[in-house]
Scaffold this active site. Structure first.
Site, PDB file in Angstrom:
ATOM      1  N   GLY A   1      42.688   1.856  60.556  1.00 11.20           N
ATOM      2  CA  GLY A   1      42.123   2.999  61.289  1.00 11.20           C
ATOM      3  C   GLY A   1      40.952   3.687  60.624  1.00 11.20           C
TER       4      GLY A   1
ATOM      5  N   HIS B   1      32.592  -5.231  65.937  1.00 12.54           N
ATOM      6  CA  HIS B   1      32.935  -6.524  65.354  1.00 12.54           C
ATOM      7  C   HIS B   1      32.101  -6.696  64.082  1.00 12.54           C
ATOM      8  CE1 HIS B   1      34.478 -10.631  65.449  1.00 12.54           C
ATOM      9  NE2 HIS B   1      33.262 -11.035  65.117  1.00 12.54           N
TER      10      HIS B   1
HETATM   11  C1  GAR Z   1      36.930  -3.534  61.200  1.00 13.86           C
HETATM   12  O1  GAR Z   1      36.212  -4.234  60.219  1.00 13.86           O
HETATM   13  C2  GAR Z   1      36.543  -4.008  62.578  1.00 13.86           C
HETATM   14  O2  GAR Z   1      35.199  -4.342  62.706  1.00 13.86           O
HETATM   15  C3  GAR Z   1      37.411  -5.246  62.712  1.00 13.86           C
HETATM   16  O3  GAR Z   1      38.643  -4.866  62.160  1.00 13.86           O
HETATM   17  C4  GAR Z   1      38.417  -3.891  61.150  1.00 13.86           C
HETATM   18  C5  GAR Z   1      39.286  -2.697  61.440  1.00 13.86           C
HETATM   19  O4  GAR Z   1      39.233  -1.764  60.399  1.00 13.86           O
HETATM   20  N1  GAR Z   1      37.549  -5.641  64.090  1.00 13.86           N
HETATM   21  C6  GAR Z   1      37.527  -6.892  64.482  1.00 13.86           C
HETATM   22  O5  GAR Z   1      37.434  -7.837  63.738  1.00 13.86           O
HETATM   23  C7  GAR Z   1      37.657  -7.077  65.998  1.00 13.86           C
HETATM   24  N2  GAR Z   1      37.301  -8.403  66.363  1.00 13.86           N
HETATM   25  P1  GAR Z   1      39.781  -0.307  60.600  1.00 13.86           P
HETATM   26  O6  GAR Z   1      41.216  -0.438  61.140  1.00 13.86           O
HETATM   27  O7  GAR Z   1      39.770   0.273  59.216  1.00 13.86           O
HETATM   28  O8  GAR Z   1      38.882   0.416  61.538  1.00 13.86           O
END
Ligand code: GAR
Length: 188
Positions: free
Chosen positions: A13, A109
Site C-alpha cells: 500500500g 505499472h
Molecule cells: C507497485 O510497484 C506497483 O507498480 C505494482 O505493485 C507495486 C505495489 O506496491 N503493480 C503492479 O505490478 C501491477 N501490475 P504498493 O503496494 O507499495 O503500492
C-alpha cells in the site's frame, strides 16, 4: 473540483499512502472515499485505519470472481467514487468490472509500457538489458497492462542493479507520478 477516489490494493500500500499524503498536504485536491482490498491481512488496510480512510475487504474466490467484483463495484458506487485507482491490486479484473467503470479505472505499472507487461516487470527489464525503465499510469481496458497512457516517468537502469534496487528507484517515481496523473483528471 475535488475528485473522489476508490483505491484497490492487495499488499503493502505504499502508492495508496503516497496519494493519501499528497491529499493531506493539500497538493492533491482529492479524497480517498474508500480503500478496498481482496486480502484481509493486507498492510494497506492497517495504513488506511491509521489515516482514517474508510476501508473494506471482500474475499476473493478465484472460482467466483464475479462475487468479489459485484461487492467491490457496489461499494465503490455507494461511496460515490469518480475514479478507481489500482495501487498494487494484484488480481486481473474481468471485462464485467472494467466495462462497468469504463474509462474510470487507473492502474500503475512498474515499467515503461508497452514494454514488460505482466509479472516481475523490473526483472524483465534487467533481463532485457535496457538502459532505462520506469513506471506508467494508464487507464485500464480489457487487455492486461494496456490502455491509454496518462503519465510516465523514466529511471536509469544501472550496471549493478538488482531487481530490488531497480524496484526501489522506480517506486520512488511511482509515488510522485500517481498523484500527478490524478491531478490531470477531473471529477464528474
Ligand atoms: C507497485 O510497484 C506497483 O507498480 C505494482 O505493485 C507495486 C505495489 O506496491 N503493480 C503492479 O505490478 C501491477 N501490475 P504498493 O503496494 O507499495 O503500492
Amino acid at each position: 473540483m475535488s475528485v473522489r477516489l476508490g483505491v484497490m490494493a492487495s499488499g503493502r500500500g505504499s502508492n495508496f499512502l503516497a496519494i493519501q499524503s499528497e491529499i493531506e498536504q493539500a497538493t492533491l485536491d482529492a479524497e480517498i472515499a474508500l480503500l478496498i482490498s481482496d486480502r484481509s491481512n493486507a498492510p494497506a488496510l492497517k495504513q488506511a485505519e491509521k489515516r482514517h480512510v474508510p476501508a473494506k475487504t471482500f474475499p476473493y474466490d478465484k472460482s467466483d470472481r464475479a462475487a468479489f467484483e459485484k461487492s467491490a463495484g457496489d461499494a465503490i458506487d455507494a461511496a460515490g467514487c469518480d475514479y478507481i485507482v489500482l495501487a498494487g491490486f494484484m488480481r486481473i479484473l474481468t471485462p464485467y468490472f472494467i466495462e462497468r467503470f469504463s474509462g474510470r479505472i487507473l492502474n500503475i505499472h512498474p515499467s515503461l509500457l508497452p514494454s514488460f507487461k505482466g509479472l516481475h516487470p523490473q526483472r524483465q527489464a534487467l533481463e532485457a538489458g535496457v538502459k532505462f525503465s520506469g513506471c506508467t499510469v494508464h487507464l485500464v481496458t480489457t487487455d492486461l497492462d494496456d490502455g491509454p497512457i496518462l503519465a510516465q516517468a523514466v529511471v536509469p537502469v544501472l550496471d549493478d542493479d538488482t531487481e530490488e534496487s531497480l524496484s526501489t528507484r522506480i517506486l520512488k517515481q511511482e509515488h510522485r507520478l500517481y498523484a500527478e496523473a490524478i491531478r490531470g483528471l477531473s471529477s464528474k
